[in-house]
Enzyme design. Structure first.
Site, mmCIF file in Angstrom:
data_model
loop_
_atom_site.group_PDB
_atom_site.id
_atom_site.type_symbol
_atom_site.label_atom_id
_atom_site.label_comp_id
_atom_site.label_asym_id
_atom_site.label_seq_id
_atom_site.Cartn_x
_atom_site.Cartn_y
_atom_site.Cartn_z
ATOM 1 N N HIS A 1 90.085 -5.223 73.092
ATOM 2 C CA HIS A 1 89.225 -6.608 73.229
ATOM 3 C C HIS A 1 89.179 -7.330 71.868
ATOM 4 C CE1 HIS A 1 86.005 -8.673 75.494
ATOM 5 N NE2 HIS A 1 86.385 -9.755 74.560
ATOM 6 N N GLU B 1 92.127 -7.270 76.614
ATOM 7 C CA GLU B 1 91.023 -7.882 77.382
ATOM 8 C C GLU B 1 90.251 -9.034 76.442
ATOM 9 O OE1 GLU B 1 88.737 -4.960 78.947
ATOM 10 O OE2 GLU B 1 87.232 -4.750 77.287
ATOM 11 N N HIS C 1 82.728 -0.256 81.842
ATOM 12 C CA HIS C 1 81.419 -0.736 81.197
ATOM 13 C C HIS C 1 80.060 0.389 81.466
ATOM 14 C CE1 HIS C 1 79.336 -3.641 78.518
ATOM 15 N NE2 HIS C 1 78.545 -3.337 78.988
#
Length: 238
Positions: free
Chosen positions: A43, A70, A190
């Protein structure tokens, strides 16, 4: 089988703390693959406080498993993704200075924006996933916007799991079932960990992929990277 994609952002954070190349991000990524992980997630953020844009280019030429990038679809991010050509791009609604992802897209409000971005990435033949809460309406509008998959934001599950696993999974099971019914692939991520992953997978065994970074890297400090990956894979094989 549900794939394990290891998010290596925290490895880059440790490296950047002292400069230089220790730990070696590229070696860690290759080791994750060697130890059984079926994907690598990164990310990159605008301030490059962990993954740097150059890391993403270097990883592309090394990885043999699925590569998932991402991030928020800024102009710079879209350019990076189109040049690197990952297997999957996961769109998240993070602000540039945000510490970590802490909410999913309002896919109804941003329908036109997401539809345009998804169409652009589909032209490049990338799988597109939207990061969303366990909300059937957000999943419905993800489908309308052209997502191939949704990634369920699982922090609320992790926070409630300790007190009551059955309550924690309820919204996620409903959302996952709905995604399956309307033909969307399903990812999750997450705050998933060795403590809560097995139950989540047992209840939603049709998951395509889980993306795990912080907890996995923390566990590796105690267990070693190889053993840690093996334990996470075991949670997905029951």
């Amino acid at each position: 089988m549900t794939k394990l994609s290891v998010n290596i952002n925290k490895v880059a954070t440790l490296r950047n703390a002292r400069g230089g190349n220790n730990p070696d991000l590229l070696k860690v990524a290759k080791d994750c693959e060697r130890f059984g992980a079926q994907g690598i997630t990164v990310h990159p953020r605008p301030d490059e406080r962990h993954i740097r844009y150059n890391d993403v280019y270097e990883l592309r030429s090394l990885l043999t498993t699925e590569f998932n990038i991402e991030g928020y679809p800024s102009e710079e991010f879209v350019k990076l993704v189109c040049e690197v050509k990952p297997n999957q791009v996961t769109l998240v609604p993070d602000k540039p200075d945000q510490l970590t992802s802490n909410a999913g897209w309002d896919t109804e409000k941003y329908l036109d924006f997401l539809m345009d971005i998804a169409a652009h990435f589909h032209e490049k033949k990338f799988r597109v996933s939207f990061f969303v809460s366990a909300d059937k309406r957000m999943i419905e509008f993800s489908k309308r916007a052209g997502a191939d998959r949704v990634e369920l934001y699982t922090e609320p599950y992790a926070a409630t799991y300790v007190q009551n696993p059955e309550v924690a999974i309820t919204d996620f099971l409903e959302a996952a079932t709905y995604a399956k019914e309307i033909g969307l692939g399903l990812n999750a991520g997450h705050d998933l960990s060795l403590h809560n992953l097995r139950y989540f997978h047992q209840q939603i065994p049709w998951l395509d992929e889980v993306s795990i970074g912080h907890a996995l890297i923390c566990d590796a400090l105690y267990l070693g990277l190889k053993e840690t990956i093996h334990q996470y894979l075991a949670c997905l094989q029951d």
